[in-house]
Design a protein around this motif. Structure first.
Motif, short mmCIF file in Angstrom:
data_model
loop_
_atom_site.label_atom_id
_atom_site.label_comp_id
_atom_site.label_asym_id
_atom_site.label_seq_id
_atom_site.Cartn_x
_atom_site.Cartn_y
_atom_site.Cartn_z
N ALA A 186 16.36 47.33 31.58
CA ALA A 186 16.96 46.01 31.05
C ALA A 186 17.79 46.00 29.72
CB ALA A 186 15.55 45.25 30.43
N ARG A 187 17.42 46.96 28.85
CA ARG A 187 18.41 47.46 28.03
C ARG A 187 19.43 48.08 28.20
NH1 ARG A 187 21.61 48.29 25.13
NH2 ARG A 187 21.96 49.07 22.97
N LEU A 188 19.39 49.11 29.26
CA LEU A 188 20.87 49.61 29.78
C LEU A 188 21.62 48.61 30.61
CD1 LEU A 188 19.20 52.86 31.23
CD2 LEU A 188 20.62 52.73 29.16
N ALA A 189 21.12 47.56 30.95
CA ALA A 189 22.02 46.65 31.83
C ALA A 189 22.93 46.24 30.94
CB ALA A 189 21.18 45.69 32.54
N ALA A 190 22.93 46.27 29.61
CA ALA A 190 23.92 45.54 28.84
C ALA A 190 25.02 46.74 28.49
CB ALA A 190 23.24 45.20 27.64
N GLU A 191 24.93 47.81 28.99
CA GLU A 191 25.93 48.76 28.69
C GLU A 191 26.94 48.96 29.97
OE1 GLU A 191 26.17 50.63 25.82
OE2 GLU A 191 24.23 49.55 24.85
N VAL A 192 28.13 49.37 29.43
CA VAL A 192 28.96 49.63 30.51
C VAL A 192 28.88 50.98 31.04
CG1 VAL A 192 31.67 50.25 30.70
CG2 VAL A 192 30.97 48.32 29.42
N PHE A 193 28.78 51.41 32.27
CA PHE A 193 28.26 52.77 32.85
C PHE A 193 29.59 53.36 33.46
CE2 PHE A 193 24.14 50.93 32.59
CZ PHE A 193 23.31 51.96 32.88
N VAL A 194 29.50 54.71 33.33
CA VAL A 194 29.93 55.74 33.94
C VAL A 194 29.15 56.18 35.26
CG1 VAL A 194 31.36 57.90 34.08
CG2 VAL A 194 31.27 56.54 31.92
N GLN A 205 20.65 55.61 43.91
CA GLN A 205 19.51 55.55 43.29
C GLN A 205 19.36 54.75 41.85
OE1 GLN A 205 19.00 59.86 43.23
NE2 GLN A 205 20.89 60.05 41.96
N SER A 206 20.68 54.66 41.43
CA SER A 206 20.57 53.83 40.11
C SER A 206 21.01 52.23 40.79
CB SER A 206 21.86 54.18 39.09
OG SER A 206 21.60 55.76 38.62
N ASP A 207 21.60 52.05 41.28
CA ASP A 207 22.01 50.69 41.95
C ASP A 207 20.69 50.17 42.52
OD1 ASP A 207 24.73 50.80 41.72
OD2 ASP A 207 25.45 51.23 43.63
N GLN A 208 19.66 50.90 43.27
CA GLN A 208 18.61 50.19 43.88
C GLN A 208 17.67 49.86 42.76
OE1 GLN A 208 17.17 53.31 46.63
NE2 GLN A 208 18.85 53.16 48.02
N ALA A 209 17.78 50.92 41.83
CA ALA A 209 16.61 50.51 40.49
C ALA A 209 16.99 49.27 39.89
CB ALA A 209 16.64 51.72 39.72
N PHE A 210 18.51 49.01 39.68
CA PHE A 210 18.68 47.73 38.70
C PHE A 210 18.53 46.58 39.76
CE2 PHE A 210 20.89 50.97 36.00
CZ PHE A 210 20.45 50.24 34.84
N ALA A 211 18.77 46.74 40.94
CA ALA A 211 18.66 45.43 42.06
C ALA A 211 17.27 45.31 42.10
CB ALA A 211 19.15 45.97 43.28
N ALA A 212 16.25 46.42 42.45
CA ALA A 212 14.85 46.21 42.29
C ALA A 212 14.18 45.48 41.12
CB ALA A 212 14.26 47.21 42.72
N ALA A 213 14.85 45.61 39.97
CA ALA A 213 14.59 44.91 38.60
C ALA A 213 15.12 43.52 38.58
CB ALA A 213 14.90 45.78 37.23
N GLY A 214 15.96 43.23 39.49
CA GLY A 214 16.72 41.93 39.24
C GLY A 214 17.58 41.97 38.26
N LEU A 215 18.35 43.17 38.09
CA LEU A 215 19.43 43.30 37.05
C LEU A 215 20.66 43.68 37.63
CD1 LEU A 215 17.25 45.52 34.65
CD2 LEU A 215 17.68 43.12 34.41
N THR A 216 21.54 43.11 36.85
CA THR A 216 23.08 43.70 37.29
C THR A 216 23.69 44.58 36.20
OG1 THR A 216 24.10 41.91 36.46
CG2 THR A 216 23.56 41.70 38.57
N ARG A 217 24.64 45.42 36.42
CA ARG A 217 25.28 46.06 35.35
C ARG A 217 26.71 46.26 35.68
NH1 ARG A 217 24.95 52.39 36.86
NH2 ARG A 217 24.66 52.42 39.12
#
Length: 294
Positions: A186-194, A205-217
């Protein structure tokens, strides 16, 4: 039709030059040109269009090339099988690796293999897991080291699980998270990603984890090389999530444990069909049996 003629055709196709092909094949250009012309007469078709500026395959040449490669591969394999029958391993070994392989020290493994089997020509190719699996299926690669989400399995190949790992956050030393003992998605979702390109296993693996947590990044930067990823992070252009066993190899960045991090599994894969003597020897050196029971 002779095998040497096929080698000459492949060399010209790869270099787009009769001169460079002759140098590669250690033969004078006139001899190489003569043999290709002789093959073209036998086939009744031109394999190359030649101009003063370039050489390129004709439609007939493009059709001929895959079969020519198969013939040479078969001849090389036959010679390797005969050598193996009398106790000598030779031929070629084509290895594929992902950029973030961590379960095995690839340079050390290849060094030991070359020391034990000096007559095997080793080739190495770096790529994404899904590409490497397809190349193993096609026979372009003999073995490959992959990294996949814990929910995925290599398909159409034999495989051996090497290690399981979790992802960690990778940030610049000056980032607000650099001093944290842990962080969550949830905290990382506020960041810009490389991150790796969309659709790759490294990204999934990262996309699935954020999607499963209901988060977008926001993934603003997509790269294929982890060292470039680290340099972008150093400049404060984003954060990343990478395997915890691999991340310490990067310099100038800080890793932070992720409480709800996704898992990654590293696999070694090889063909479902019979392996070459070189591939079998390589797998044996890693303690993996190449046969179906392994």
């Amino acid at each position: 039709m002779e095998l040497q003629q096929l080698r000459y055709v492949l060399a010209v196709a790869e270099t787009s030059s009769f001169t460079r092909a002759a140098q590669q094949c250690l033969v004078v250009q006139s001899a190489l040109s003569h043999q290709i012309a002789r093959l073209e007469r036998e086939l009744g078709a031109r394999l190359f269009d030649r101009t003063s500026r370039r050489v390129r395959l004709t439609a007939a040449g493009a059709a001929f090339l895959p079969a020519a490669r198969q013939c040479l591969d078969a001849a090389e394999r036959a010679a390797a099988e005969v050598a193996a029958a009398v106790g000598e391993v030779r031929g070629r070994l084509a290895v594929g690796v992902i950029p973030t392989v961590a379960a095995v020290d690839i340079p050390a493994v290849l060094h030991e293999f070359h020391r034990d089997y000096p007559r095997v020509r080793v080739g190495l190719r770096v790529g994404a897991s899904e590409e490497l699996v397809e190349q193993v299926k096609e026979g372009t690669l003999d073995v490959a080291f992959l990294g996949l989400p814990a929910t995925a399995r290599p398909e159409g190949v034999r495989s051996h699980e090497l290690a399981r790992d979790r992802l960690v956050a990778v940030v610049s030393p000056g980032h607000a998270l650099a001093g944290e003992t842990a962080v969550d998605l949830a905290r990382l979702a506020a960041e810009v990603f490389v991150d790796f390109p969309a659709g790759t296993a490294g990204r999934a693996q990262s996309d699935q984890a954020f999607a499963a947590a209901g988060l977008t990044r926001d993934v603003a930067l997509e790269v294929t090389a982890a060292d470039l990823m680290a340099r972008l992070i150093q400049q404060g252009l984003g954060v990343a999530m990478l395997p915890s066993a691999y991340a310490p190899r990067l310099s100038g960045v800080v890793t932070v444990p992720v409480i709800d991090a996704p898992a990654r599994v590293e696999h070694l894969v090889w063909s479902r069909f019979s392996s070459t003597p070189a591939a079998t020897a390589f797998l044996d050196g890693l303690g993996v049996r190449a046969d179906p029971a392994g």
